[in-house]
Design a protein around this motif. Structure first.
Motif, PDB file in Angstrom:
ATOM      1  N   PHE A 221       8.635  80.462  -1.888  1.00  0.00           N
ATOM      2  CA  PHE A 221       8.228  80.112  -0.533  1.00  0.00           C
ATOM      3  C   PHE A 221       8.205  78.587  -0.416  1.00  0.00           C
ATOM      4  O   PHE A 221       7.670  77.904  -1.297  1.00  0.00           O
ATOM      5  N   THR A 222       8.748  78.058   0.651  1.00  0.00           N
ATOM      6  CA  THR A 222       8.726  76.613   0.870  1.00  0.00           C
ATOM      7  C   THR A 222       7.911  76.315   2.125  1.00  0.00           C
ATOM      8  O   THR A 222       8.126  76.918   3.174  1.00  0.00           O
ATOM      9  N   HIS A 223       6.977  75.390   1.976  1.00  0.00           N
ATOM     10  CA  HIS A 223       6.176  74.914   3.107  1.00  0.00           C
ATOM     11  C   HIS A 223       6.413  73.416   3.233  1.00  0.00           C
ATOM     12  O   HIS A 223       6.056  72.657   2.325  1.00  0.00           O
ATOM     13  N   ASP A 224       7.012  73.001   4.338  1.00  0.00           N
ATOM     14  CA  ASP A 224       7.229  71.567   4.502  1.00  0.00           C
ATOM     15  C   ASP A 224       5.980  70.920   5.067  1.00  0.00           C
ATOM     16  O   ASP A 224       4.960  71.575   5.313  1.00  0.00           O
ATOM     17  N   LYS A 225       6.058  69.625   5.293  1.00  0.00           N
ATOM     18  CA  LYS A 225       4.868  68.854   5.670  1.00  0.00           C
ATOM     19  C   LYS A 225       4.485  69.041   7.134  1.00  0.00           C
ATOM     20  O   LYS A 225       3.380  68.668   7.530  1.00  0.00           O
ATOM     21  N   ARG A 226       5.367  69.614   7.947  1.00  0.00           N
ATOM     22  CA  ARG A 226       5.100  69.690   9.377  1.00  0.00           C
ATOM     23  C   ARG A 226       3.979  70.661   9.697  1.00  0.00           C
ATOM     24  O   ARG A 226       3.814  71.685   9.047  1.00  0.00           O
ATOM     25  N   ILE A 227       3.216  70.329  10.735  1.00  0.00           N
ATOM     26  CA  ILE A 227       2.084  71.160  11.148  1.00  0.00           C
ATOM     27  C   ILE A 227       2.033  71.213  12.666  1.00  0.00           C
ATOM     28  O   ILE A 227       2.719  70.461  13.359  1.00  0.00           O
ATOM     29  N   ASP A 228       1.192  72.096  13.166  1.00  0.00           N
ATOM     30  CA  ASP A 228       0.925  72.172  14.596  1.00  0.00           C
ATOM     31  C   ASP A 228      -0.035  71.046  14.965  1.00  0.00           C
ATOM     32  O   ASP A 228      -1.193  71.040  14.557  1.00  0.00           O
TER      33      ASP A 228
ATOM     34  N   THR B  98       7.147  68.690   0.702  1.00  0.00           N
ATOM     35  CA  THR B  98       7.500  70.113   0.700  1.00  0.00           C
ATOM     36  C   THR B  98       6.930  70.774  -0.544  1.00  0.00           C
ATOM     37  O   THR B  98       7.158  70.313  -1.659  1.00  0.00           O
ATOM     38  N   LEU B  99       6.178  71.847  -0.345  1.00  0.00           N
ATOM     39  CA  LEU B  99       5.570  72.581  -1.452  1.00  0.00           C
ATOM     40  C   LEU B  99       6.350  73.873  -1.682  1.00  0.00           C
ATOM     41  O   LEU B  99       6.575  74.650  -0.749  1.00  0.00           O
ATOM     42  N   VAL B 100       6.762  74.092  -2.918  1.00  0.00           N
ATOM     43  CA  VAL B 100       7.470  75.319  -3.302  1.00  0.00           C
ATOM     44  C   VAL B 100       6.516  76.171  -4.132  1.00  0.00           C
ATOM     45  O   VAL B 100       5.905  75.676  -5.089  1.00  0.00           O
ATOM     46  N   ILE B 101       6.399  77.437  -3.771  1.00  0.00           N
ATOM     47  CA  ILE B 101       5.496  78.357  -4.459  1.00  0.00           C
ATOM     48  C   ILE B 101       6.312  79.511  -5.019  1.00  0.00           C
ATOM     49  O   ILE B 101       7.056  80.175  -4.284  1.00  0.00           O
ATOM     50  N   GLY B 102       6.191  79.751  -6.313  1.00  0.00           N
ATOM     51  CA  GLY B 102       6.858  80.874  -6.948  1.00  0.00           C
ATOM     52  C   GLY B 102       5.901  82.042  -7.099  1.00  0.00           C
ATOM     53  O   GLY B 102       4.865  81.911  -7.757  1.00  0.00           O
ATOM     54  N   VAL B 103       6.235  83.165  -6.469  1.00  0.00           N
ATOM     55  CA  VAL B 103       5.395  84.372  -6.515  1.00  0.00           C
ATOM     56  C   VAL B 103       6.286  85.551  -6.845  1.00  0.00           C
ATOM     57  O   VAL B 103       7.183  85.898  -6.066  1.00  0.00           O
ATOM     58  N   GLY B 104       6.044  86.174  -7.996  1.00  0.00           N
ATOM     59  CA  GLY B 104       6.965  87.212  -8.416  1.00  0.00           C
ATOM     60  C   GLY B 104       8.353  86.600  -8.547  1.00  0.00           C
ATOM     61  O   GLY B 104       8.532  85.529  -9.124  1.00  0.00           O
TER      62      GLY B 104
ATOM     63  N   PRO C 109      -1.588  81.408   2.694  1.00  0.00           N
ATOM     64  CA  PRO C 109      -1.824  82.767   2.174  1.00  0.00           C
ATOM     65  C   PRO C 109      -0.530  83.394   1.682  1.00  0.00           C
ATOM     66  O   PRO C 109       0.529  83.220   2.275  1.00  0.00           O
ATOM     67  N   ILE C 110      -0.632  84.121   0.604  1.00  0.00           N
ATOM     68  CA  ILE C 110       0.531  84.784   0.014  1.00  0.00           C
ATOM     69  C   ILE C 110       0.383  86.296   0.065  1.00  0.00           C
ATOM     70  O   ILE C 110       1.362  87.027   0.145  1.00  0.00           O
ATOM     71  N   ARG C 111      -0.858  86.769   0.038  1.00  0.00           N
ATOM     72  CA  ARG C 111      -1.103  88.210  -0.069  1.00  0.00           C
ATOM     73  C   ARG C 111      -0.447  88.997   1.052  1.00  0.00           C
ATOM     74  O   ARG C 111      -0.008  90.147   0.838  1.00  0.00           O
ATOM     75  N   LYS C 112      -0.329  88.428   2.244  1.00  0.00           N
ATOM     76  CA  LYS C 112       0.267  89.189   3.342  1.00  0.00           C
ATOM     77  C   LYS C 112       1.772  89.358   3.178  1.00  0.00           C
ATOM     78  O   LYS C 112       2.390  90.141   3.899  1.00  0.00           O
ATOM     79  N   TYR C 113       2.369  88.615   2.239  1.00  0.00           N
ATOM     80  CA  TYR C 113       3.802  88.744   1.996  1.00  0.00           C
ATOM     81  C   TYR C 113       4.123  89.578   0.757  1.00  0.00           C
ATOM     82  O   TYR C 113       5.164  90.230   0.700  1.00  0.00           O
ATOM     83  N   THR C 114       3.256  89.516  -0.247  1.00  0.00           N
ATOM     84  CA  THR C 114       3.567  90.170  -1.518  1.00  0.00           C
ATOM     85  C   THR C 114       2.275  90.460  -2.286  1.00  0.00           C
ATOM     86  O   THR C 114       1.310  89.696  -2.185  1.00  0.00           O
ATOM     87  N   PRO C 115       2.257  91.550  -3.054  1.00  0.00           N
ATOM     88  CA  PRO C 115       1.071  91.825  -3.886  1.00  0.00           C
ATOM     89  C   PRO C 115       1.080  91.032  -5.189  1.00  0.00           C
ATOM     90  O   PRO C 115       0.095  91.048  -5.919  1.00  0.00           O
ATOM     91  N   ARG C 116       2.187  90.353  -5.498  1.00  0.00           N
ATOM     92  CA  ARG C 116       2.279  89.623  -6.765  1.00  0.00           C
ATOM     93  C   ARG C 116       1.353  88.404  -6.745  1.00  0.00           C
ATOM     94  O   ARG C 116       1.005  87.882  -5.688  1.00  0.00           O
TER      95      ARG C 116
ATOM     96  N   ILE D 159       0.546  84.394  -7.861  1.00  0.00           N
ATOM     97  CA  ILE D 159       1.310  83.150  -7.906  1.00  0.00           C
ATOM     98  C   ILE D 159       1.618  82.793  -9.351  1.00  0.00           C
ATOM     99  O   ILE D 159       0.744  82.803 -10.213  1.00  0.00           O
ATOM    100  N   GLY D 160       2.894  82.477  -9.597  1.00  0.00           N
ATOM    101  CA  GLY D 160       3.309  82.085 -10.945  1.00  0.00           C
ATOM    102  C   GLY D 160       3.250  80.599 -11.149  1.00  0.00           C
ATOM    103  O   GLY D 160       2.749  80.110 -12.156  1.00  0.00           O
ATOM    104  N   ASP D 161       3.735  79.822 -10.169  1.00  0.00           N
ATOM    105  CA  ASP D 161       3.740  78.363 -10.282  1.00  0.00           C
ATOM    106  C   ASP D 161       4.000  77.794  -8.897  1.00  0.00           C
ATOM    107  O   ASP D 161       4.493  78.481  -7.993  1.00  0.00           O
ATOM    108  N   SER D 162       3.645  76.537  -8.708  1.00  0.00           N
ATOM    109  CA  SER D 162       3.965  75.828  -7.476  1.00  0.00           C
ATOM    110  C   SER D 162       4.302  74.394  -7.836  1.00  0.00           C
ATOM    111  O   SER D 162       3.899  73.892  -8.895  1.00  0.00           O
ATOM    112  N   ILE D 163       5.043  73.726  -6.946  1.00  0.00           N
ATOM    113  CA  ILE D 163       5.457  72.359  -7.241  1.00  0.00           C
ATOM    114  C   ILE D 163       5.788  71.650  -5.931  1.00  0.00           C
ATOM    115  O   ILE D 163       6.269  72.271  -4.980  1.00  0.00           O
TER     116      ILE D 163
END
Length: 1283
Positions: free
Chosen positions: A772-779, A762-768, A743-750, A752-756
């Protein structure tokens, strides 16, 4: 709406955050402790970023103009921020849980036009704010909103300002100004506020000022002002009772170059103050957190310092060397009690200190809660646009000796000023380029830090205009950008990229560049690269790029030369020049609309010298929706090779993205419908429709280490990760499922522009302007819970592990593996598998969470499953079981349970265990399915000796269907084909009939497809008559209408007439008795029957209307009603077969005009093969299984619009068990299939390999191996030959 996931969607953990580059203003960063939270706020571009310790992004607020100064009011949590000629006041919400609170706009202060843009905002009391700039003004907040209390025009606009915490004094200074103005307030009366001022002279320009912070606003203390000047001297000012014009005097001064001597004329010194308030809090935290005596020396020294109740001045030089001084009794009226003393000095630079900046701003604070570190420091690097957040154990920070861990870097906050529009990565995913709306482009490299993957800025490219496309070379050392009509080569080795070369693209006219991409190199360390551009008119250009290799510093000699290179640069010139042109080889008639670069993450970026056609580089999409994969190499120009092709039928789309695994995702023109295609296998794997508000904005692919695909789908406010699932042909479950949501909305109202995707998941998301970087690790615990899989050995620590669990080989007891093995004739080994499962469960000890401690293979050898099943005739009867006579001569008691062979008793025992324990690697639903399959196998086992293999397949499918009727409307045509090709149909009829207690009605007959597969005309009529009788006897009250169609199809009008005679009380009895008494061989009564049929049709009594058409001898119309109005093609088949036989014209036309079009429109090859067989075209019954050209040979139109096209392209139309039907029909024909039927060995080989790939995708790897190992071809003379 999208299809529901078979995997529970989990929300991603807190990401690595790059909240945006802070604006280069001294007052762009503020901190305060409010309501249990340590808040940080700063402006970045036209955003206000709000964080809390430890480094959590709480909210991003969008401003309509670039943000300026910001300050948090500590008692209320209000935030004041400058945005253009306005000051915005944001107030926190009132949720009871402080962690859920958000800020919303409370008031807007509109300044006069001549006030210009303010440069500073400073809270006084909680309801007063001081605004400085070209003018200074004091504003109060009342119920009716903000009111200006006082205003003063300045001769020199203020660049820095500060308001004392009692709202009595304010200080301002202009740019390069030597005079600090101190404004003294006369009155706190809101109706009569006024200030006078005095000057505090300095020898050089003042660069910083601040008021000493009291413990609280209510504390009565002297207002102490600190100023720092360009001469490197910290001055301390205190009030005076003098009658002179100045009411503040310099109390003391500290020469920073005396504290830390100058080593060169260009040396810089920075300082910040730790007020006694924060010093006390940090010391208390250090004492509270002391757990042993290992740091007793440092702690005792800190306590000794604290006994003097000091403020602390911390000094840094530009290298990060450190010194600290104590200021005792500051502001004391007894001047003699005042003193300055040394605390610490360290010549060793602080690690991670911003060394390449001339302008730094500091904010330090002590712990306000036990959860916070002793001391935290924020350093705002104004020149480079970075905020660094450090933690410190306070005893370490102020230790007098050498100390390696004075400050530990905890967070780095940076990013873009303006919104990120695109992200481009290197082929190996180890670097990326982010491009904003403006000329700002940044090269980043991922780095594991602070327990997360963060992005480290390497170089910034300030392009003259917007970058349209980019190519990254040598891991981000060089970048090629496309800007309007120029191609530019940049050197990105330093913080600011250097333009090396450019080449104009002239004469474009109306031509558009569809893509710009790098041709993969055979030699990864080559200095020569080739960049290709393809235009919409199929014209293409190739540029040759030469860049110097840059060796490591360790390879350089003292003069900076390395093998003839200076400072790592080759003496050979670098260049960017046009190399050659080409024409893209799209077939004539195909209009090129899109060229997509194939996402290369997940495979090696280098090529081998033996095959430079090793992988795809682009996907092309034509106007007609034809997608092609291409690879290319340079050899006498550009040589292209088409590697795959699929006709999607999608002509209008908004997004598309292809991967190196030959996967393609397409989003329709409305951006709400997603389809995923396998280009190599030419089928559609997934389709999902979303709400109109769920706009898809971005797609990006990655793969796991074992080549499983993951698709990131970016919506406006979230990213959803989809992973491929095992194919499931038994229930037609989706082949893809969402398994993680970001989820992105809880961080910013902008939006999503692009992700890669970057390297290693590791997923990089460009918002405004944020990343934001999300690596592969999980609970791990949460992931296993959401997968609903029982296992004591399952190890899931990353998204790759999740995908592997969902796609890896199935355990031998998995219901899908069991079913598929039985379909291909491996009943014996499956029975042994189930026996082994029972033995394993009997002797296993369940784990604490009640999971059986068994292996996925049950200790069985893979070779047991590779015994040929494809060489055995599928219609042959199963081997007769031999009785075990050994027990006659055994001393073993007869009541000992025999579990050596599979039977109904073993099935019952096994299912009893399955109700008590969970099997590893199965979901609860899968375990229920396995239990149903075992029960069905047990029931089938007692009839095995009287059935052939096809009969067993059908009976097992029928038993499973009766157990799953709630989720299935009827048995698929696959199962009908087993019974159709069985030689034991009479036994099957008897077993099916007994299942329904010999009282089968039409709905049950349709479910089991009995009139589809039953061949004998006599048996068909016999079953149909029993059906007619049951239809009547089961109706209450008895109604002849319900069986009219059936008896008239049998041409047994007299029986129907007899039923009407006893239908006393029926409202239509007399009419029907009179009407049926007529002779319908007479044309007059035929016409009357037809007229009544049309009347009934108008009344929507469709089944009764069909019956009257039969009475009028119009079978064709009756069949049409069944197909068009009743939507029951099986009823049409049944009545046409019963009424005029299998050779009747209506039945044959039904097959040609209805059944075959339905089969090809839905892609049902089972139904198509059955229809061709009944049309006496056994050759086409075989060929339609393996080839799509049969549709053309059948000479009918199967077009059904785009939806029909997509339906017949879905993966589940290619059931791998078709290979069994193909083998049966092929072997039964015993003719030259190559010349007579037109099935070439190449076609059959491709078909077998395709089926093997389907088995592999299903998790049945063993069956794929068995198929390719044991398949036999028929050569031209009719004998078998092994593959």
């Amino acid at each position: 709406m999208a299809q529901e996931s078979v995997v529970e969607l989990t929300e991603a953990d807190v990401p690595g955050i790059h909240p945006g580059k802070p604006n280069p203003l001294y007052q762009a960063l503020s901190s305060a402790y409010w309501d249990g939270l340590r808040l940080l706020a700063y402006t970045s571009g036209n955003n206000l970023v709000i964080l809390s310790i430890p480094g959590k992004l709480r909210q991003t607020l969008y401003l309509d103009r670039d943000g300026g100064a910001v300050e948090i009011e500590e008692s209320t949590g209000r935030i004041a921020v400058v945005s253009g000629p306005k000051v915005l006041i944001y107030r926190p919400s009132t949720e009871r849980d402080v962690l859920l609170r958000e800020w919303s706009l409370e008031w807007t202060i509109h300044l006069d036009l001549d006030d210009s843009t303010p440069t500073g905002v400073n809270w006084g009391t909680e309801n007063e704010i001081f605004i400085s700039g070209k003018t200074i003004s004091l504003w109060g907040f009342f119920k009716n909103g903000p009111t200006r209390l006082w205003r003063k025009q300045l001769s020199v606009p203020a660049i820095l300002s500060a308001f004392s915490f009692d709202a009595y004094l304010a200080a301002t200074v202009g740019k390069n100004d030597r005079l600090v103005k101190v404004w003294r307030r006369f009155s706190y009366d809101s109706t009569n506020a006024d200030f006078d001022f005095s000057y505090l002279p300095h020898p050089r320009a003042v660069t910083g000022l601040r008021w000493r912070r009291p413990f609280s606003r209510a504390q009565s203390v002297e207002n102490i002002l600190y100023t720092i000047c360009a001469d490197g001297i910290l001055r301390i000012w205190a009030p005076t009772d003098s009658i002179e014009s100045s009411y503040m005097q310099m109390w003391a001064s500290i020469d920073l170059f005396d504290v830390m001597p100058r080593q060169s004329p260009s040396d810089l010194r920075y300082t910040f103050l730790i007020d006694n308030k924060d010093f006390t809090r940090a010391t208390e935290s250090a004492v509270r957190n002391a757990k042993d005596d290992t740091n007793s020396e440092k702690l005792n020294y800190l306590i000794e310092i604290a006994s003097k109740n000091p403020d602390v001045a911390v000094v840094f030089d530009q290298h990060g060397r450190f010194a600290a001084l104590g200021i005792e009794n500051i502001g004391s009226r007894a001047r003699k009690a005042f003193s300055i003393f040394d605390i610490a000095y360290d010549d060793n630079p602080i690690k991670d200190f911003p060394t390449h900046s001339g302008s730094l701003a500091f904010i330090g604070f002590g712990a306000s809660t036990p959860e916070e570190p002793d001391f935290a420091l924020m350093i705002h690097d104004l020149n480079n646009g970075v905020i660094r957040h450090y933690y410190s154990a306070f005893a370490n920070l102020l230790y007098s000796g050498e100390e390696q861990h004075r400050l530990r870097l905890k967070h780095v906050w940076t990013g873009h000023y303006k919104s990120v529009q695109s992200l481009t990565r290197t082929a190996d995913g180890k670097a990326l380029l982010s491009s904003s709306n403006h000329a700002e482009n940044i090269i980043w490299k991922p780095k594991s830090q602070f327990g997360k993957v963060i992005l480290q800025p390497v170089s910034i490219i300030m392009a003259p205009d917007k970058v349209q496309r980019a190519v990254i070379l040598l891991g981000g050392r060089y970048v090629i950008t496309l800007q309007r009509q120029d191609l530019v080569l940049w050197d990105c080795a330093r913080g600011k990229a250097r333009r090396l070369s450019s080449d104009p693209i002239i004469g474009l006219g109306k031509k558009q560049i569809l893509n710009l991409f790098l041709l993969p190199q055979e030699n990864q360390v080559s200095e020569i690269f080739h960049v290709l551009a393809i235009f919409n008119d199929r014209h293409g250009l190739v540029w040759e790029v030469k860049v110097p290799k840059r060796p490591s510093l360790a390879e350089a000699n003292g003069n900076g030369e390395v093998n003839g290179e200076i400072n790592g640069y080759s003496k050979k010139p670098y260049y960017l020049r046009k190399f050659t042109e080409f024409t893209f080889p799209l077939p004539e008639g195909d209009e090129l609309t899109t060229v997509l670069t194939v996402d290369p993450v997940g495979w090696n970026a280098t090529l081998n010298s033996f095959d430079t056609y090793a992988r795809d580089v682009i996907n092309s999409i034509s106007k007609e929706g034809v997608v092609r994969s291409w690879t290319a190499k340079l050899a006498n120009g550009v040589q292209w090779l088409e590697t795959a092709k699929v006709e999607t039928g999608i002509r209008e789309f908004s997004l598309a993205k292809g991967s190196s695994m030959k996967k393609l995702a397409i989003v329709d023109e409305n951006s709400t419908r997603l389809t995923i295609w396998d280009i190599g296998e030419k089928h559609l794997e997934f389709e999902a429709k979303f709400k109109k508000t769920d706009i898809i904005r971005d797609l990006d692919w990655t793969t796991t280490p074992d080549s499983q695909s993951i698709l990131a789908v970016g919506f406006q406010d979230r990213v959803v990760l989809y992973c491929q699932l095992r194919f499931d042909y038994t229930k037609e479950l989706p082949a893809w499922a969402p398994f993680r949501q970001i989820p992105i909305r809880k961080y910013t109202p902008r939006v999503i522009g692009d992700s890669i995707w970057l390297d290693d998941g590791t997923l990089v998301i460009g918002v405004g302007n944020q990343l934001f970087t999300h690596d592969k690790r999980i609970d791990s615990h949460k992931a296993i819970k959401n997968l609903h899989i029982a296992s004591h050995k399952l190890s899931i620590h990353s998204i790759f592990d999740i995908v592997s669990v969902l796609n890896g080989p199935l355990p031998v007891y998995h219901p899908q593996f069991v079913a598929q093995s039985i379909f291909v004739g491996k009943s014996s080994i499956i029975k042994q598998t189930l026996v082994n499962l029972l033995k394993a469960l009997k002797f296993s000890v369940p784990t604490d969470n009640n999971v059986a401690d068994i292996t996925s293979s049950l200790g069985m050898d893979v070779h047991d499953f590779l015994k040929s099943s494809f060489a055995i005739s599928a219609t042959a009867a199963a081997p007769t079981r031999t009785k075990d006579y050994s027990r006659l001569f055994s001393n073993e008691p007869y009541d000992v349970e025999d579990i050596s062979t599979f039977n109904e008793h073993v099935a019952t025992s096994l299912n009893s265990y399955l109700t008590q324990v969970s099997l590893p690697y199965l979901t609860s639903h899968q375990q229920i399915s396995l239990a149903a399959m075992i029960e069905s196998l047990g029931q089938v086992e007692e009839h095995r000796r009287s059935l052939d293999e096809n009969g067993v397949r059908y009976l097992l499918a029928f038993r499973l269907f009766t157990l799953h009727k709630d989720s299935m409307t009827q048995m698929p045509y696959r199962d009908h084909n087993w019974a159709f090709h069985s030689e034991m149909q009479e036994i099957l009829v008897d077993l099916v009939s007994k299942t329904f207690n010999s009282r089968m009605v039409w709905s049950q007959a349709r479910e089991c497809g009995i009139f589809v597969w039953l061949k004998s005309p006599e048996s068909v009529k016999k079953v149909f008559e029993n059906l007619a009788r049951t239809q009547y006897t089961r109706s209450e009250p008895k109604d002849p209408v319900v069986c009219t169609l059936f008896y008239l199809a049998l041409k047994k009008k007299q029986i129907l007439l007899g039923l009407w005679r006893i239908a006393s009380g029926h409202k239509e009895q007399q009419v029907m008795l009179k009407f049926l008494a007529n002779n319908f061989a007479d044309p007059r009564w035929k016409t009357a029957a037809l007229k009544n049929a049309y009347v009934l049709l108008g009344k929507q009594r469709y089944e009764y209307a069909a019956a009257f058409f039969l009475l009028g001898d119009s079978l064709k119309d009756a069949v049409n009603i069944c197909v068009r109005h009743l939507n029951d093609i099986q009823l049409a088949i049944a009545i046409s077969r019963v009424y005029e036989g299998d050779d009747g014209a209506v039945f044959l036309n039904l097959l040609k005009n209805e059944v075959l079009p339905l089969a090809y429109n839905t892609g049902d090859r089972w139904l198509a093969s059955w229809a061709h067989w009944n049309l006496k075209r056994q050759d086409l019954a075989l060929k339609c299984i393996i080839s799509s050209t049969v549709q053309d040979e059948s000479n009918f139109d199967s077009s059904n619009g785009q939806n029909g096209d997509l339906e017949r392209k879905m993966f589940f139309v290619e059931d791998p068990v078709l290979v069994v039907l193909y083998q049966q029909i092929r072997d039964s024909l015993r003719r030259n299939i190559h010349n007579v039927i037109g099935i070439t060995p190449e076609m059959e080989t491709e078909f077998v390999l395709h089926i093997a790939k389907l088995y592999d995708r299903m998790g049945c790897d063993v069956l794929a191996l068995d198929l390719t190992k044991n398949w036999r071809f028929i050569d031209r003379i009719g004998t078998h030959d092994v593959l």
